[in-house]
Each structure stands twice: as structure tokens, then as C-alpha cells.
Design a protein around this motif. Structure first.
Motif, PDB file in Angstrom:
ATOM      1  N   GLN A  76     -12.740   0.674  -4.596  1.00 20.40           N
ATOM      2  CA  GLN A  76     -12.669   2.125  -4.667  1.00 20.40           C
ATOM      3  C   GLN A  76     -11.592   2.545  -5.652  1.00 20.40           C
ATOM      4  O   GLN A  76     -10.544   1.912  -5.754  1.00 20.40           O
ATOM      5  CB  GLN A  76     -12.331   2.704  -3.279  1.00 20.40           C
ATOM      6  CG  GLN A  76     -12.478   4.209  -3.213  1.00 20.40           C
ATOM      7  CD  GLN A  76     -12.243   4.763  -1.811  1.00 20.40           C
ATOM      8  OE1 GLN A  76     -11.887   4.024  -0.889  1.00 20.40           O
ATOM      9  NE2 GLN A  76     -12.447   6.058  -1.658  1.00 20.40           N
ATOM     10  N   ILE A  87      -8.124   7.971  -1.414  1.00 22.37           N
ATOM     11  CA  ILE A  87      -8.177   6.601  -0.905  1.00 22.37           C
ATOM     12  C   ILE A  87      -7.796   6.560   0.573  1.00 22.37           C
ATOM     13  O   ILE A  87      -8.420   5.882   1.374  1.00 22.37           O
ATOM     14  CB  ILE A  87      -7.221   5.685  -1.709  1.00 22.37           C
ATOM     15  CG1 ILE A  87      -7.614   5.649  -3.181  1.00 22.37           C
ATOM     16  CG2 ILE A  87      -7.146   4.290  -1.111  1.00 22.37           C
ATOM     17  CD1 ILE A  87      -8.720   4.716  -3.539  1.00 22.37           C
ATOM     18  N   PRO A 127     -11.604   6.615   2.719  1.00 21.03           N
ATOM     19  CA  PRO A 127     -11.859   5.244   2.256  1.00 21.03           C
ATOM     20  C   PRO A 127     -13.359   4.999   2.157  1.00 21.03           C
ATOM     21  O   PRO A 127     -14.122   5.479   2.992  1.00 21.03           O
ATOM     22  CB  PRO A 127     -11.215   4.377   3.333  1.00 21.03           C
ATOM     23  CG  PRO A 127     -11.104   5.251   4.534  1.00 21.03           C
ATOM     24  CD  PRO A 127     -10.961   6.651   4.035  1.00 21.03           C
ATOM     25  N   VAL A 179     -11.138  -1.064   2.683  1.00 16.70           N
ATOM     26  CA  VAL A 179     -10.150  -0.123   2.154  1.00 16.70           C
ATOM     27  C   VAL A 179      -9.417   0.561   3.308  1.00 16.70           C
ATOM     28  O   VAL A 179      -8.190   0.662   3.324  1.00 16.70           O
ATOM     29  CB  VAL A 179     -10.824   0.914   1.233  1.00 16.70           C
ATOM     30  CG1 VAL A 179      -9.798   1.913   0.714  1.00 16.70           C
ATOM     31  CG2 VAL A 179     -11.527   0.223   0.085  1.00 16.70           C
ATOM     32  N   VAL A 184      -8.467   0.003  -5.444  1.00 18.25           N
ATOM     33  CA  VAL A 184      -8.280  -0.997  -4.402  1.00 18.25           C
ATOM     34  C   VAL A 184      -9.200  -2.165  -4.710  1.00 18.25           C
ATOM     35  O   VAL A 184     -10.392  -1.974  -4.957  1.00 18.25           O
ATOM     36  CB  VAL A 184      -8.592  -0.418  -3.007  1.00 18.25           C
ATOM     37  CG1 VAL A 184      -8.320  -1.473  -1.934  1.00 18.25           C
ATOM     38  CG2 VAL A 184      -7.770   0.824  -2.758  1.00 18.25           C
ATOM     39  N   GLN A 232       0.819  -1.216   0.000  1.00 17.79           N
ATOM     40  CA  GLN A 232       0.000   0.000   0.000  1.00 17.79           C
ATOM     41  C   GLN A 232       0.851   1.265   0.000  1.00 17.79           C
ATOM     42  O   GLN A 232       0.495   2.262  -0.619  1.00 17.79           O
ATOM     43  CB  GLN A 232      -0.961  -0.019   1.184  1.00 17.79           C
ATOM     44  CG  GLN A 232      -0.352  -0.475   2.479  1.00 17.79           C
ATOM     45  CD  GLN A 232      -0.211   0.637   3.480  1.00 17.79           C
ATOM     46  OE1 GLN A 232      -0.515   1.783   3.177  1.00 17.79           O
ATOM     47  NE2 GLN A 232       0.247   0.292   4.665  1.00 17.79           N
TER      48      GLN A 232
END
Lengths: 307, 366
Positions: free
Chosen positions: B224, B231, B235, B240, B216, B204
Motif C-alpha cells: 500500500q 495507511i 489499511p 498493513v 508498506v 512504523q
């Protein structure tokens, strides 16, 4: 003073002694089973044939001359032996064709096996090697049964009306080629498989990704990477084909001789052991020449593969 | 048709991929739709098995979608074999051809495209210069280091000037320091070549630092899509938030709703406002998430939003993490940046309070 170097020297001496001791069994076997008999064959090739086989201990170069020439039984003059040359030629030609045939058939076979899931590969390899466990003579007679005039192939051909008479396949060069290819097929597939199994098939994907179609991937990636297997398989098929005895005997019917049969003839009916010995040495020389070509070939590439 | 502000290089429309059939069928991708813009550094991020590599392989052409369309500049490329797609891949294993030199590897794609010899030679030199490998052109690929192999793989994939470059976790085999260098290098290459990059990773941090936008993924679906900031800060759902960075989850009670925010009662009784990520009926218990760096730890628990006992202090060099066990038994982590002035004012086992920054709490879809 100098103790370190002395210890080093002593260790080195021990190392050398150990190495000789460890390799002694192998050396003894090589001496007893290879060098010894070969020496006898070599010596016999320079002797005079006895009347009922065996040899008379009298030097004669005749056996070596007879490899390519024959003496007229009436006036004793030498002339070129076409028959001998044609046997040499048939042996080399059939061995080359056998190698080519097994390679053409073995390559896709090995590729197929190497691309199977790991568990099923062993089953395929097992199937390939099964005929190998059967006696060579029986396998050869089986082929005879298949291709003889009253055999299954001809029965099919005449039965379906493709031909109205059976095709003579037995006792031809084709029969010998078929027999040799069948017998030595596993010897081609196994080394091919061994080298293909090591190929990272992601390289094939990389090839496709870089605009190579199937044919180019085969030519530029798979074949170069399978080269060690191609060379090893070819050697393993070519050499025993050259000296094959049973297959040409059974499928060539004593009409189409190969070197192996010709040599046997000298020790048997021919009662000319020295000629048999000189022919054996000639065969050995051809094999060695093929091996040297192989070594030369791989040594040139070897430097690259061991990075 | 509504006008798009930016041109799409790749449009993925309702793509599904099912492996196997019958009872053994595995759905690797489940109705995925995605637009990737021109010259974008786009990342597919997710845990292993989420379908990100499957999606990449569909774009490359190594497998074909069970359903849906993949368009490259408007043309449906889904049925084309990989060698007919102007898309190149940098493989996780690099997949350099071991029987060829560095230069031959880079030239391979150009040769297959039938470019003239002189053009290939020039291009190979250019690519070697681009990845700073001029001196290693004649080496075999087994004779160079992992980082160098990585550069060769990049140069080989970039040499044919693809429309899109696909990168399948290309940095995962490198050690930390080299990975950091290559991240910068990749950004530079993308900038210099102007090629659209699609990058697959499960890291990540890598995704956040490198991407223009990222998607994601989890269990074959895209959860998303957004730029790294969206992000991380907003989220869309619990997965996420949990996957990207560290997050605290609190169970809270909704007590009221007002202009996009909910008033919630925290475990200790304190009431705060939490952002809503979507319009929906809320009542009863909800999950509230707070990033560790959006909370502050105080020694005086009076007036704090949460109260608890400091269970653990983890020193990280740049930051310190404080693990606080709340009265409910949940653990709440507070991240605090270390400065030269900061002293260890807290000690493990003492009672502490936590103050949440304004707007830091969000209510997420589970």
C-alpha cells in the motif's frame, strides 16, 4: 595516618616486582640469544684474523676499514673497494625491488582474499602459506629448475619459436629478484590481508556513492586504510631480503653476491672473521636504520588512529 | 497521457530483483512500481527482509535490477554506476571515512566532483552550520559521538546537493531521546534543502510521524502507498493493519451489503456496519479489524457490541490498554487515553462490554 598511601606504595612495589618476575623469562632469552651473541660479533670485529680462520686477540680497526676499503697486498696502501660497494648496492637495490614487486603483486592478492566470503578466505590464506612449509632450499632449487637454460620456461620459449636460443635467466639479478619475491611473497600478503580484512567495505560503497570512481576509491579510501599493512609487509620483506643467503647463493650462482653471501665468504674461504663480523654489524645497522624509518613513519600517523 | 498533479522525481517501473539463481534464487523485489514526487519525504516501511533496503540500493546504484526501469527525472538510471547518479546515501552504519576528519568527510563528494577548492571550503562550512557541527570540523570521526557521526553522515550526503537523498535506517543506532531529536532534525533539513528524501525504516512510528507519504512493503512487494493517515486509518490489507499500530481482528459473518458497507454479525451476536476496502463478493466469514483506540470499554455489558472478561490492564503513562477476552476466546484490546480525572473503574477479572465507534470497523483483504 598515612596508612592508605603506605598500602598504595606497598601494592605498587609488589606490582613492580611481579612485572620483573613475569618478564624475566623473556629478558633472559633476549640476553642469551640476542645481546650475548651480538656482543661477541661486535668484539670480534675489532680483532685480528687468524691464519686458519678464528681470531687473534689483538686489537685492529682493519676489519671496519675493510668494509669500504681494501689493502693492497704488496704495498699495504688502502684504496676504495668498488666490489664491496657494488655488493651493498645490489643487496639494497634487490631488496627494494623485491619489496616493490611483492607489494604490487601482493596488494591485489590480499584485496582479493579480503573480499571473499569469510569461509573461503581461510582456504585462500592456506594456499598462500603452503609454499612456506617447504624447505627454503628446495623451493629455491625448484625455481632454478624452472628458469635454467634447459628449464621449462626456456623450453616453452624455444619450443613455440618465440626465441631461437634459450634466454639466460639463471645466475642473474633477475633470478635473485624472482627467487626473493617468490620466497617472501607470503610475508607481504599476510600483513596486507590483516589490515584489509579490517576495512569496512561499506566505506567503498560510500566512496562510490560520493562520486568516486574505482581508481579514486582505491587511492583515497582503500590504500590509506591498508597503509599499516603496506608498511608492515614492506618491512617484513625488505629486512630478510637484505640479509638473504640461500636465494642469491643458488640463483646468483656465487657470481652475483649479496651481503649474506659476502659475510659467509669471510667466515669460510676468506678466513677473515673480523671482516665478517664488521660486515654483519653493518648489515644490522642498515636494518636498524630501515626500522627507525618505519617507527618514525608509523609514530607520526599513530596519534591519529588511536582516537 | 493523463496529467500528473505533481512532478515525479523517481519513477520505478516493474522492478524485480532476484539474488542467486536456480533453486537458490531469492526474489527480493517482485514487480515493484512506485512514483516518488519532488521534495517529498517518502518512506519505505516494512519488516526486515521485505525488500526495502534492496530497493534503496537499486536507486543508489549499488546493485542493478534484474528487470524494470528506474527513472530519475525521466532518465533511466538503472544501468548507471553509483558515482554517476546525482543521488547520495546516508548509511545505516554511517560509513564515515575513519582516516579523514569531519570536514574532509564532508568535502569528499565535492572533491570527487571536481569543484574548485574555495567553493568546497564554503560549502563545507555551510554544511557544518546546517547540522550544527562547526566546532568539530577538524576532529577525526572516531572522536565524536554516535549522534554527531549521524549529523556528519547527513552533511556529507547533502553537501553535493543530490537530487535525491537516500536514508537507510539512519536512526536505528541512536537511543530513544536522540532518535526523537533527529527525526525533527531530518524534517527540518528536508524542508530547508528542498531535496527529495527516501527513508527506509522498520519502525512504523517513525514512518508515520516523518513521512509525507509511505509505502508498506512485505515479501518484496508494495502492499500500500499513501499518506500516514490513509495507511493507518484505511489499511488496504490485513498485513498493513497488523504491521502499523495495534489492531484487533474479529471473525464475523456477513449478513448484508449496502452502499459500500457490509452488515456483519459479531461473535457475540451484535450487528454492526463495517467499511469495505474493495468491491468484492462477500459471504460467510470475514475478518473485521478495529483499532484499539476506536473502541470503548464499558462496565455495563448490556447493549454493548462485544462482551467479555477483562483479563489484563496495562498502564502506559499516556494511555491504558485493556485486554478483554471475548466469549469466543479471542482477545480484544481497547486503548483509552488517561486523563487526570480517570480513575480505575475497572478491575481485572470482571465482566465488561465493548462499544465500537461508528465507522471504526473495516473488512480487509487477508
Amino acid at each position: 595516618m598515612g596508612t592508605a598511601s603506605e598500602i598504595a606504595r606497598r601494592i605498587e612495589a609488589k606490582d613492580i616486582r611481579d612485572r620483573w618476575l613475569l618478564s624475566a623469562p623473556a629478558l633472559i632469552i633476549i640476553a642469551l640469544c640476542a645481546i650475548g651473541p651480538l656482543t661477541i660479533v661486535f668484539v670480534y670485529s675489532f680483532l685480528t684474523p687468524g691464519d686458519y680462520g678464528d681470531v687473534v686477540w689483538k686489537f685492529s680497526p682493519d676489519a671496519w676499514i675493510s668494509v669500504l676499503f681494501q689493502r693492497d697486498i704488496f704495498d699495504g696502501t688502502w684504496s676504495f673497494a668498488d666490489a664491496h660497494l657494488s655488493i651493498f648496492w645490489r643487496s639494497v637495490w634487490l631488496s627494494l625491488m623485491t619489496t616493490l614487486l611483492t607489494l604490487v603483486l601482493g596488494f591485489p592478492t590480499a584485496y582479493f582474499i579480503a573480499t571473499r566470503p569469510e569461509r573461503t578466505r581461510e582456504i585462500w590464506l592456506f594456499l598462500i602459506t603452503i609454499p612456506f612449509w617447504t624447505n627454503l632450499l628446495i623451493r629455491t632449487f625448484a625455481i632454478q629448475e624452472v628458469i635454467r637454460n634447459e628449464g621449462i620456461v626456456n623450453a616453452l620459449l624455444t619450443g613455440t619459436g618465440i626465441t631461437d636460443r634459450p634466454i639466460q635467466m639463471l645466475y642473474t639479478d633477475f633470478a635473485i629478484l624472482l627467487g626473493l619475491a617468490y620466497v617472501y611473497f607470503p610475508l607481504m600478503v599476510l600483513p596486507l590481508y590483516a589490515s584489509m580484512e579490517k576495512i569496512d567495505f561499506r566505506l567503498v560503497e560510500a566512496g562510490y556513492d560520493l562520486y568516486a570512481n574505482r581508481w579514486k576509491v582505491l587511492r583515497r579510501i582503500i590504500i590509506p586504510l591498508a597503509k599499516p599493512g603496506i608498511v608492515a609487509g614492506s618491512i617484513l620483506v625488505f629486512i630478510p631480503s637484505l640479509g638473504a643467503y640461500v636465494t642469491p647463493r643458488v640463483l646468483g650462482g656465487g657470481v652475483k653476491l649479496m651481503l649474506g653471501n659476502f659475510i659467509e665468504l669471510q667466515f669460510g674461504q676468506g678466513r677473515n672473521w673480523p671482516l665478517g663480523a664488521s660486515l654483519s654489524m653493518t648489515l644490522l645497522a642498515i636494518v636498524l636504520a630501515a626500522l627507525f624509518m618505519y617507527i618514525h613513519f608509523t609514530a607520526r600517523r599513530g596519534g591519529n588512529t588511536h582516537g | 497521457m493523463p496529467e500528473r498533479p505533481e512532478k515525479s522525481t523517481i519513477e520505478i517501473r516493474h522492478v524485480s530483483k532476484v539474488f542467486g539463481s536456480g533453486e537458490n534464487a531469492v526474489i527480493a523485489l517482485d514487480d515493484v512500481s512506485l512514483d516518488i514526487r519532488e521534495n517529498e519525504f517518502f518512506t519505505l516501511l516494512g519488516p526486515s527482509g521485505c525488500g526495502k533496503t534492496t530497493l534503496l540500493r537499486l536507486i543508489a546504484g549499488f546493485s542493478y535490477p534484474t528487470e524494470g526501469e528506474i527513472k530519475l527525472y525521466g532518465q533511466d538510471i538503472a544501468p548507471l554506476p553509483p558515482y554517476k547518479r546525482p543521488v547520495n546515501t546516508v548509511f545505516q552504519s554511517y560509513a564515515l571515512f575513519p582516516h579523514m576528519s569531519v570536514g574532509e568527510n564532508i568535502a569528499f563528494g565535492l572533491e570527487m566532483l571536481g569543484r574548485p577548492k574555495s567553493a568546497i571550503r564554503t560549502r563545507v562550512e555551510e554544511m557544518l552550520a546546517l547540522v550544527r557541527m562547526e566546532h568539530l570540523r577538524d576532529r577525526k570521526t572516531a572522536q565524536i559521538s554516535g549522534g554527531q557521526q549521524q549529523r556528519v553522515a547527513l552533511a556529507r550526503a547533502l553537501a553535493p546537493q543530490p537530487k535525491v537523498l537516500l536514508l537507510d535506517e539512519p536512526l536505528s543506532a541512536l537511543d530513544y531521546k536522540l532518535r526523537k531529536d533527529m527525526q525533527i532534525e531530518l524534517k527540518r533539513l528536508q524542508h530547508e534543502t528542498g531535496i527529495t528524501f527516501i527513508f527506509v525504516t522498520h519502525d512504523q512510528e517513525e514512518a508515520l510521524t516523518m513521512s509525507d507519504r509511505l509505502a508498506v512493503m512485505s515479501s518484496g512487494r508494495i502492499l500500500q502507498i499513501g499518506n500516514p493517515r490513509q495507511i493507518y486509518d484505511r489499511p488496504a490489507e490485513r498485513f498493513v493493519a497488523d504491521f502499523i499500530g495495534e489492531t484487533n481482528f474479529l471473525t464475523a459473518e456477513v449478513t448484508g451489503l449496502a452502499n459500500g458497507k457490509a452488515e456483519v454479525a459479531l461473535p457475540g451476536g451484535a450487528k454492526i456496519h463495517a467499511l469495505l476496502t474493495e468491491d468484492r463478493e462477500l459471504n460467510g466469514a470475514v475478518s473485521v479489524v478495529v483499532r484499539p483506540e476506536h473502541a470503548e470499554i464499558v462496565s455495563n455489558a448490556n447493549g454493548a457490541d462485544l462482551k467479555g472478561r477483562l483479563a489484563n490492564i496495562v498502564y502506559f503513562g499516556t494511555d491504558t490498554l485493556y485486554h478483554v477476552v471475548l466469549e469466543t476466546g479471542e482477545t480484544f484490546i481497547v486503548r483509552r487515553q488517561n486523563s487526570r480525572k480517570s480513575v480505575d473503574e475497572f478491575s481485572e477479572g470482571t465482566a465488561v462490554g465493548i462499544i465500537l465507534a461508528d465507522g471504526s470497523a473495516q473488512i480487509l483483504r487477508d
